[in-house]
Design a protein around this motif. Structure first.
Motif, PDB file in Angstrom:
ATOM      1  N   ILE A 299       0.861  -0.991  -0.210  1.00 23.10           N
ATOM      2  CA  ILE A 299      -0.123   0.128   0.256  1.00 23.10           C
ATOM      3  C   ILE A 299       0.863   1.853   0.236  1.00 23.10           C
ATOM      4  CG2 ILE A 299      -1.556   1.004   1.332  1.00 23.10           C
ATOM      5  CD1 ILE A 299      -2.343  -1.541   2.884  1.00 23.10           C
ATOM      6  N   TRP A 300       0.603   1.883  -1.057  1.00 25.04           N
ATOM      7  CA  TRP A 300       1.215   3.060  -0.821  1.00 25.04           C
ATOM      8  C   TRP A 300       0.333   4.275  -0.861  1.00 25.04           C
ATOM      9  CZ3 TRP A 300       1.335  -0.186  -4.477  1.00 25.04           C
ATOM     10  CH2 TRP A 300       1.329   0.065  -6.213  1.00 25.04           C
ATOM     11  N   LYS A 301       0.831   5.783  -0.705  1.00 31.59           N
ATOM     12  CA  LYS A 301       0.247   6.982  -1.387  1.00 31.59           C
ATOM     13  C   LYS A 301       0.479   7.470  -2.816  1.00 31.59           C
ATOM     14  CE  LYS A 301      -2.478   8.560   2.353  1.00 31.59           C
ATOM     15  NZ  LYS A 301      -3.831   8.967   2.253  1.00 31.59           N
ATOM     16  N   PRO A 302      -0.581   8.253  -3.572  1.00 36.56           N
ATOM     17  CA  PRO A 302      -0.151   8.672  -5.199  1.00 36.56           C
ATOM     18  C   PRO A 302       1.073   9.733  -4.476  1.00 36.56           C
ATOM     19  CG  PRO A 302      -2.400   9.061  -4.386  1.00 36.56           C
ATOM     20  CD  PRO A 302      -1.926   8.458  -2.992  1.00 36.56           C
ATOM     21  N   GLY A 303       1.932   9.432  -5.018  1.00 37.86           N
ATOM     22  CA  GLY A 303       3.030  11.024  -5.234  1.00 37.86           C
ATOM     23  C   GLY A 303       4.473   9.400  -4.536  1.00 37.86           C
ATOM     24  N   PHE A 304       3.739   9.080  -3.853  1.00 36.22           N
ATOM     25  CA  PHE A 304       5.233   8.302  -2.933  1.00 36.22           C
ATOM     26  C   PHE A 304       6.385   7.833  -4.346  1.00 36.22           C
ATOM     27  CE2 PHE A 304       7.345   4.136  -1.381  1.00 36.22           C
ATOM     28  CZ  PHE A 304       7.613   5.351   0.092  1.00 36.22           C
ATOM     29  N   VAL A 305       5.596   7.015  -5.573  1.00 33.78           N
ATOM     30  CA  VAL A 305       6.634   6.838  -6.505  1.00 33.78           C
ATOM     31  C   VAL A 305       6.267   7.238  -7.568  1.00 33.78           C
ATOM     32  CG1 VAL A 305       7.594   3.973  -5.331  1.00 33.78           C
ATOM     33  CG2 VAL A 305       5.570   4.784  -6.697  1.00 33.78           C
ATOM     34  N   ASP A 306       7.433   7.537  -8.640  1.00 36.16           N
ATOM     35  CA  ASP A 306       6.929   7.955 -10.220  1.00 36.16           C
ATOM     36  C   ASP A 306       6.406   7.388 -11.056  1.00 36.16           C
ATOM     37  OD1 ASP A 306       7.675  10.212  -8.851  1.00 36.16           O
ATOM     38  OD2 ASP A 306       9.544  10.235  -9.407  1.00 36.16           O
ATOM     39  N   ALA A 307       6.333   5.452 -10.348  1.00 34.45           N
ATOM     40  CA  ALA A 307       5.661   4.471 -12.206  1.00 34.45           C
ATOM     41  C   ALA A 307       4.255   5.140 -12.336  1.00 34.45           C
ATOM     42  CB  ALA A 307       5.758   3.297 -11.214  1.00 34.45           C
ATOM     43  N   GLU A 308       4.565   4.681 -13.867  1.00 33.17           N
ATOM     44  CA  GLU A 308       2.947   5.158 -14.394  1.00 33.17           C
ATOM     45  C   GLU A 308       2.034   4.227 -14.307  1.00 33.17           C
ATOM     46  OE1 GLU A 308       1.276   6.516 -18.578  1.00 33.17           O
ATOM     47  OE2 GLU A 308       3.431   6.598 -18.340  1.00 33.17           O
ATOM     48  N   VAL A 309       1.087   4.533 -13.744  1.00 34.92           N
ATOM     49  CA  VAL A 309      -0.309   4.064 -13.823  1.00 34.92           C
ATOM     50  C   VAL A 309      -0.178   2.946 -14.758  1.00 34.92           C
ATOM     51  CG1 VAL A 309      -2.593   2.746 -12.905  1.00 34.92           C
ATOM     52  CG2 VAL A 309      -1.897   4.936 -11.816  1.00 34.92           C
ATOM     53  N   PRO A 310      -0.811   1.615 -15.070  1.00 36.56           N
ATOM     54  CA  PRO A 310      -0.527   1.010 -16.308  1.00 36.56           C
ATOM     55  C   PRO A 310      -2.076   1.317 -16.507  1.00 36.56           C
ATOM     56  CG  PRO A 310      -0.292  -0.212 -14.595  1.00 36.56           C
ATOM     57  CD  PRO A 310      -0.065   0.706 -13.641  1.00 36.56           C
ATOM     58  N   PHE A 311      -2.178   0.648 -17.687  1.00 33.10           N
ATOM     59  CA  PHE A 311      -3.477   1.380 -18.951  1.00 33.10           C
ATOM     60  C   PHE A 311      -4.738   0.600 -18.125  1.00 33.10           C
ATOM     61  CE2 PHE A 311      -6.749   0.647 -22.065  1.00 33.10           C
ATOM     62  CZ  PHE A 311      -7.534   2.333 -21.690  1.00 33.10           C
ATOM     63  N   GLU A 312      -3.744  -1.294 -19.110  1.00 32.84           N
ATOM     64  CA  GLU A 312      -3.971  -2.390 -18.534  1.00 32.84           C
ATOM     65  C   GLU A 312      -4.857  -2.623 -16.834  1.00 32.84           C
ATOM     66  OE1 GLU A 312      -5.913  -4.157 -21.168  1.00 32.84           O
ATOM     67  OE2 GLU A 312      -4.964  -3.381 -22.721  1.00 32.84           O
ATOM     68  N   GLN A 313      -6.028  -2.764 -16.375  1.00 30.39           N
ATOM     69  CA  GLN A 313      -6.260  -2.556 -15.308  1.00 30.39           C
ATOM     70  C   GLN A 313      -6.652  -4.069 -14.495  1.00 30.39           C
ATOM     71  OE1 GLN A 313      -6.272  -0.112 -12.906  1.00 30.39           O
ATOM     72  NE2 GLN A 313      -4.993   0.441 -14.596  1.00 30.39           N
ATOM     73  N   GLY A 314      -6.504  -5.469 -15.971  1.00 31.52           N
ATOM     74  CA  GLY A 314      -6.599  -6.612 -14.973  1.00 31.52           C
ATOM     75  C   GLY A 314      -5.369  -7.238 -14.577  1.00 31.52           C
ATOM     76  N   PRO A 315      -6.014  -8.482 -13.592  1.00 28.95           N
ATOM     77  CA  PRO A 315      -4.817  -9.412 -13.181  1.00 28.95           C
ATOM     78  C   PRO A 315      -3.741  -9.034 -14.312  1.00 28.95           C
ATOM     79  CG  PRO A 315      -6.760 -10.279 -12.514  1.00 28.95           C
ATOM     80  CD  PRO A 315      -7.095  -8.861 -13.720  1.00 28.95           C
ATOM     81  N   LEU A 316      -2.182  -9.600 -13.576  1.00 31.09           N
ATOM     82  CA  LEU A 316      -1.453 -10.051 -14.331  1.00 31.09           C
ATOM     83  C   LEU A 316      -0.799 -11.039 -13.840  1.00 31.09           C
ATOM     84  CD1 LEU A 316       1.366  -9.689 -16.224  1.00 31.09           C
ATOM     85  CD2 LEU A 316       2.270  -8.340 -14.681  1.00 31.09           C
ATOM     86  N   VAL A 317       0.090 -12.083 -14.461  1.00 35.08           N
ATOM     87  CA  VAL A 317       0.082 -13.019 -13.977  1.00 35.08           C
ATOM     88  C   VAL A 317       1.932 -13.525 -14.659  1.00 35.08           C
ATOM     89  CG1 VAL A 317       0.404 -15.738 -13.612  1.00 35.08           C
ATOM     90  CG2 VAL A 317      -1.707 -14.643 -14.136  1.00 35.08           C
ATOM     91  N   PRO A 318       2.608 -13.146 -14.293  1.00 35.98           N
ATOM     92  CA  PRO A 318       4.606 -13.266 -15.043  1.00 35.98           C
ATOM     93  C   PRO A 318       4.626 -14.357 -15.458  1.00 35.98           C
ATOM     94  CG  PRO A 318       4.371 -11.234 -13.283  1.00 35.98           C
ATOM     95  CD  PRO A 318       2.906 -12.266 -13.185  1.00 35.98           C
ATOM     96  N   GLU A 319       5.394 -14.720 -16.467  1.00 33.69           N
ATOM     97  CA  GLU A 319       5.353 -16.332 -16.822  1.00 33.69           C
ATOM     98  C   GLU A 319       7.081 -16.056 -16.220  1.00 33.69           C
ATOM     99  OE1 GLU A 319       4.076 -17.435 -19.682  1.00 33.69           O
ATOM    100  OE2 GLU A 319       1.897 -17.494 -19.627  1.00 33.69           O
TER     101      GLU A 319
END
Length: 277
Positions: free
Chosen positions: A80-100
């Protein structure tokens, strides 16, 4: 920021009298990772099923709900973090991600390192500790961003749709006319519609209306504001205009949607729908 497992989340919820099954609209980001089991999680009225290895970024301002029985059975981590804590851009795709493959291993390693540093409060000065957490969270979010398949060019920063998306997020309560956005951005409406169709499958007007409808649903579920007040917040001239807009796109009146979404009356779904009156 905070890092906790599902068990700790349930303990904190009980301690603070928070019903995790109820709609919540926090002003901070949640990054959910499921390590084992299955977690059903509803975000902006769409249910996602997260299996082992899944990640889900719930943005600040979104309405979301946990499924308590899944939260009790599954194992995982919440960042959990507040907006502005990091500069990473929020992804446009909002669904779950399962990296491989290597992406999955890198994300797990980044999360383990973040969790370790979060728990280690004493070995370095506080300011250095906070900066370490900021950098490690940035690494984790960048790893997850690059674990997704390449997004179409229309989703990327600097593209026509990216500009329109940002303008809609900023101004949807001020103007409901695509022509106003086109003029402000220096495009014509056809250009915005082509870009939005390519990115989302919706026209520019449909995309704008969907964003207004989503905000209306968030306010109806998470606040007790009357429909007339929500109408005013969203830029409608008259409450009746808002009710017509909502009913045309959702099929229900705002009041009926609120009752069903909050589970206020389970029997209501088997009785006469007031939208037919």
């Amino acid at each position: 920021m905070d890092v906790l497992d599902f068990a700790e989340l349930r303990i904190r919820g009980d301690r603070r009298g928070i019903d995790l099954a109820a709609p919540q609209r926090p002003d901070f980001h949640h990054l959910i990772h499921v390590g084992a089991g299955t977690l059903r999680h509803t975000v902006d009225f769409s249910e996602h099923v997260l299996g082992p290895g899944s990640w889900l970024w719930v943005r600040s301002g979104q309405v979301h709900q946990y499924t308590p029985e899944d939260l009790a059975a599954a194992r995982g981590t919440l960042v959990i973090w507040k907006p502005g804590f990091v500069d990473a851009e929020v992804p446009f795709e909002q669904g779950p991600l399962v990296p491989e493959g290597p992406h999955a291993r890198a994300a797990q390693l980044a999360l383990r390192h973040l969790t370790h540093e979060y728990a280690d409060l004493s070995s370095i000065p506080l300011q250095a500790h906070i900066e370490t957490l900021r950098l490690l969270l940035t690494v984790l979010l960048l790893r997850l961003a690059h674990a997704r398949p390449d997004a179409p060019a229309t989703h990327r920063p600097g593209g026509t749709f990216a500009h329109y998306h940002a303008a809609v997020e900023r101004d949807f309560a001020d103007t409901h006319r695509v022509a106003d956005y086109a003029a402000a951005l220096g495009y014509n409406t056809r250009t915005l519609t082509r870009a939005t169709l390519a990115a989302t499958g919706m026209t520019a007007k449909q995309y704008l209306d969907a964003r207004i409808l989503l905000e209306a649903k968030r306010l109806l579920v998470h606040t007790d504001a009357p429909a007339a007040e929500i109408s005013r917040r969203l830029g409608f001239r008259e409450p009746g205009d808002f009710s017509k807009f909502f009913r045309k796109r959702d099929g229900r009146t705002p009041q009926w949607f609120r009752a069903v979404a909050r589970g206020a009356t389970r029997a209501a779904e088997s009785t006469e729908n007031p939208t037919t009156r």
